[in-house]
Write an enzyme that holds these catalytic residues in place. Sequence first.
Site, PDB file in Angstrom:
ATOM      1  N   TYR A 189      -8.804   5.962  -3.843  1.00 31.30           N
ATOM      2  CA  TYR A 189      -7.495   6.619  -3.894  1.00 31.30           C
ATOM      3  C   TYR A 189      -7.470   7.672  -4.994  1.00 31.30           C
ATOM      4  O   TYR A 189      -7.074   8.825  -4.763  1.00 31.30           O
ATOM      5  CB  TYR A 189      -6.397   5.569  -4.135  1.00 31.30           C
ATOM      6  CG  TYR A 189      -5.002   6.150  -4.140  1.00 31.30           C
ATOM      7  CD1 TYR A 189      -4.424   6.618  -2.963  1.00 31.30           C
ATOM      8  CD2 TYR A 189      -4.258   6.253  -5.323  1.00 31.30           C
ATOM      9  CE1 TYR A 189      -3.144   7.164  -2.953  1.00 31.30           C
ATOM     10  CE2 TYR A 189      -2.982   6.796  -5.316  1.00 31.30           C
ATOM     11  CZ  TYR A 189      -2.425   7.244  -4.135  1.00 31.30           C
ATOM     12  OH  TYR A 189      -1.165   7.790  -4.134  1.00 31.30           O
ATOM     13  N   SER A 219      -0.738  12.726  -7.108  1.00 36.11           N
ATOM     14  CA  SER A 219      -0.331  11.486  -7.771  1.00 36.11           C
ATOM     15  C   SER A 219      -0.710  11.579  -9.240  1.00 36.11           C
ATOM     16  O   SER A 219      -1.595  12.367  -9.616  1.00 36.11           O
ATOM     17  CB  SER A 219      -1.071  10.310  -7.126  1.00 36.11           C
ATOM     18  OG  SER A 219      -0.869   9.119  -7.844  1.00 36.11           O
TER      19      SER A 219
HETATM   20  N1  LIG Z   1       4.893   5.520  -3.855  1.00 37.35           N
HETATM   21  C1  LIG Z   1       4.117   5.774  -4.896  1.00 37.35           C
HETATM   22  O1  LIG Z   1       4.125   5.040  -5.878  1.00 37.35           O
HETATM   23  C2  LIG Z   1       3.245   7.015  -4.879  1.00 37.35           C
HETATM   24  C3  LIG Z   1       2.701   7.451  -6.101  1.00 37.35           C
HETATM   25  C4  LIG Z   1       1.915   8.578  -6.111  1.00 37.35           C
HETATM   26  C5  LIG Z   1       1.687   9.288  -4.943  1.00 37.35           C
HETATM   27  N2  LIG Z   1       2.205   8.839  -3.765  1.00 37.35           N
HETATM   28  C6  LIG Z   1       1.919   9.605  -2.542  1.00 37.35           C
HETATM   29  O2  LIG Z   1       3.106   9.834  -1.818  1.00 37.35           O
HETATM   30  C7  LIG Z   1       2.788  10.027  -0.444  1.00 37.35           C
HETATM   31  C8  LIG Z   1       3.749   9.197   0.402  1.00 37.35           C
HETATM   32  O3  LIG Z   1       3.451   7.824   0.224  1.00 37.35           O
HETATM   33  P1  LIG Z   1       4.557   6.704   0.047  1.00 37.35           P
HETATM   34  O4  LIG Z   1       4.416   6.161  -1.319  1.00 37.35           O
HETATM   35  O5  LIG Z   1       5.876   7.174   0.500  1.00 37.35           O
HETATM   36  O6  LIG Z   1       3.939   5.582   1.007  1.00 37.35           O
HETATM   37  P2  LIG Z   1       4.407   4.997   2.414  1.00 37.35           P
HETATM   38  O7  LIG Z   1       5.784   4.467   2.355  1.00 37.35           O
HETATM   39  O8  LIG Z   1       3.331   4.059   2.814  1.00 37.35           O
HETATM   40  O9  LIG Z   1       4.393   6.280   3.345  1.00 37.35           O
HETATM   41  C9  LIG Z   1       3.203   6.872   3.772  1.00 37.35           C
HETATM   42  C10 LIG Z   1       3.513   7.746   4.972  1.00 37.35           C
HETATM   43  O10 LIG Z   1       2.290   8.374   5.389  1.00 37.35           O
HETATM   44  C11 LIG Z   1       2.160   8.199   6.780  1.00 37.35           C
HETATM   45  N3  LIG Z   1       0.757   8.219   7.163  1.00 37.35           N
HETATM   46  C12 LIG Z   1      -0.262   7.462   6.697  1.00 37.35           C
HETATM   47  N4  LIG Z   1      -1.408   7.772   7.318  1.00 37.35           N
HETATM   48  C13 LIG Z   1      -1.113   8.760   8.192  1.00 37.35           C
HETATM   49  C14 LIG Z   1      -1.856   9.510   9.124  1.00 37.35           C
HETATM   50  N5  LIG Z   1      -3.168   9.320   9.312  1.00 37.35           N
HETATM   51  N6  LIG Z   1      -1.223  10.463   9.862  1.00 37.35           N
HETATM   52  C15 LIG Z   1       0.100  10.684   9.695  1.00 37.35           C
HETATM   53  N7  LIG Z   1       0.873   9.997   8.830  1.00 37.35           N
HETATM   54  C16 LIG Z   1       0.268   9.051   8.088  1.00 37.35           C
HETATM   55  C17 LIG Z   1       2.867   6.889   7.109  1.00 37.35           C
HETATM   56  O11 LIG Z   1       3.372   6.900   8.438  1.00 37.35           O
HETATM   57  P3  LIG Z   1       2.702   6.226   9.717  1.00 37.35           P
HETATM   58  O12 LIG Z   1       2.072   4.940   9.297  1.00 37.35           O
HETATM   59  O13 LIG Z   1       3.878   6.048  10.648  1.00 37.35           O
HETATM   60  O14 LIG Z   1       1.733   7.240  10.215  1.00 37.35           O
HETATM   61  C18 LIG Z   1       4.043   6.952   6.141  1.00 37.35           C
HETATM   62  O15 LIG Z   1       5.109   7.663   6.726  1.00 37.35           O
HETATM   63  C19 LIG Z   1       1.318   9.640  -0.279  1.00 37.35           C
HETATM   64  O16 LIG Z   1       0.518  10.796  -0.230  1.00 37.35           O
HETATM   65  C20 LIG Z   1       1.024   8.869  -1.563  1.00 37.35           C
HETATM   66  O17 LIG Z   1      -0.330   8.896  -1.917  1.00 37.35           O
HETATM   67  C21 LIG Z   1       2.975   7.730  -3.709  1.00 37.35           C
END
Ligand SMILES: NC(=O)c1ccc[n+]([C@@H]2O[C@H](COP(=O)([O-])OP(=O)(O)OC[C@H]3O[C@@H](n4cnc5c(N)ncnc54)[C@H](OP(=O)(O)O)[C@@H]3O)[C@@H](O)[C@H]2O)c1
Length: 279
Positions: free
Chosen positions: A155, A142
């Site tokens: 985080y 991130s």
């Molecule tokens: N969106 C942003 O602004 C942003 C910015 C920087 C980085 N990121 C990174 O991008 C990645 C994806 O996040 P997102 O933004 O797409 O958020 P999201 O929509 O909340 O998706 C997170 C995903 O991770 C899964 N997950 C969470 N805990 C888990 C576990 N213990 N085991 C297996 N799966 C798990 C969730 O699925 P289940 O709940 O079904 O398990 C979900 O599919 C993350 O690493 C996040 O830190 C996001």
Amino acid sequence: MADRFRGKTVLITGASSGIGESLAHVFADEGARLALTARRLDRLETIREALTGKGAEVLAIQCDVTDRAALDAAVAQTAESFGGIDVAIANAGFGVTGSFQKLSTNDFRRQFETNYFGLIDTIYAVLPYLQASKGRLVLLSSVAGRIGSPWNAPYASSKFAVTGLAESIYYDLLRDGVSVTSIEPGYVESDIRMTDNEGRFRTEWKDPVPQWLVVRRDPAARAIVKAIYKRKPQAIITGHGKVFVWLARHFPRTVRFVQRQAALRMKLPAELASRFGEE
Ligand SMILES: NC(=O)c1ccc[n+]([C@@H]2O[C@H](COP(=O)([O-])OP(=O)(O)OC[C@H]3O[C@@H](n4cnc5c(N)ncnc54)[C@H](OP(=O)(O)O)[C@@H]3O)[C@@H](O)[C@H]2O)c1
């Protein structure tokens, strides 16, 4: 539709929503076979149906990344079904947030179990297959893995750890022919800011980030896939993310001044104040 991953097998953790779900769509459009993993199998099944409707071969596998045995089983099922693994995307993650004074060591441990050790276990589970295919390993870090900010210590520190990991194993895996790409998004449309400190999605929560700043997830996913294809060591995703990282690198004192003002004077939006217990 491009065809850059035709016949390649791509495994994605955290594919049930947000960036992971969009990546699944883009890779399907690129001709890849997909193994989608997450804890919520019902969501994965819905995504699998949509993708198979487009002609993709897709496995939906329930897997919590904090459970090494489940990871090993998901990886083995994928390799057995598709004959190997070419791309592994360690994407599963969530955010533990709030002021440091109100958090505890357990909050940090819970954050690291998923965002850091879950990712390490994903890598160890999939590495033999990537070594065999001279494949691509992708770690979701991130912009918060380069810049600290108030109310974000668990985080941000988990993502700093991921960035350090990616930058280091990039060299370790060179001799194996496995590329490592650190993906560093700014604000992207997803469920992450509506997920609580226990990792539960909260339907009643709203995204506290102004929507003009939030980049749609499909263009973000296309930019991520491009970086993976080119085996880039690092890709900052979103224009604002690139600007923040550039400012922090070249004008650290200015950035610190602005963040100090925010930490000392900013009134938290009501949504966040109630989440953080700061009313
Ligand atoms: N969106 C942003 O602004 C942003 C910015 C920087 C980085 N990121 C990174 O991008 C990645 C994806 O996040 P997102 O933004 O797409 O958020 P999201 O929509 O909340 O998706 C997170 C995903 O991770 C899964 N997950 C969470 N805990 C888990 C576990 N213990 N085991 C297996 N799966 C798990 C969730 O699925 P289940 O709940 O079904 O398990 C979900 O599919 C993350 O690493 C996040 O830190 C996001």
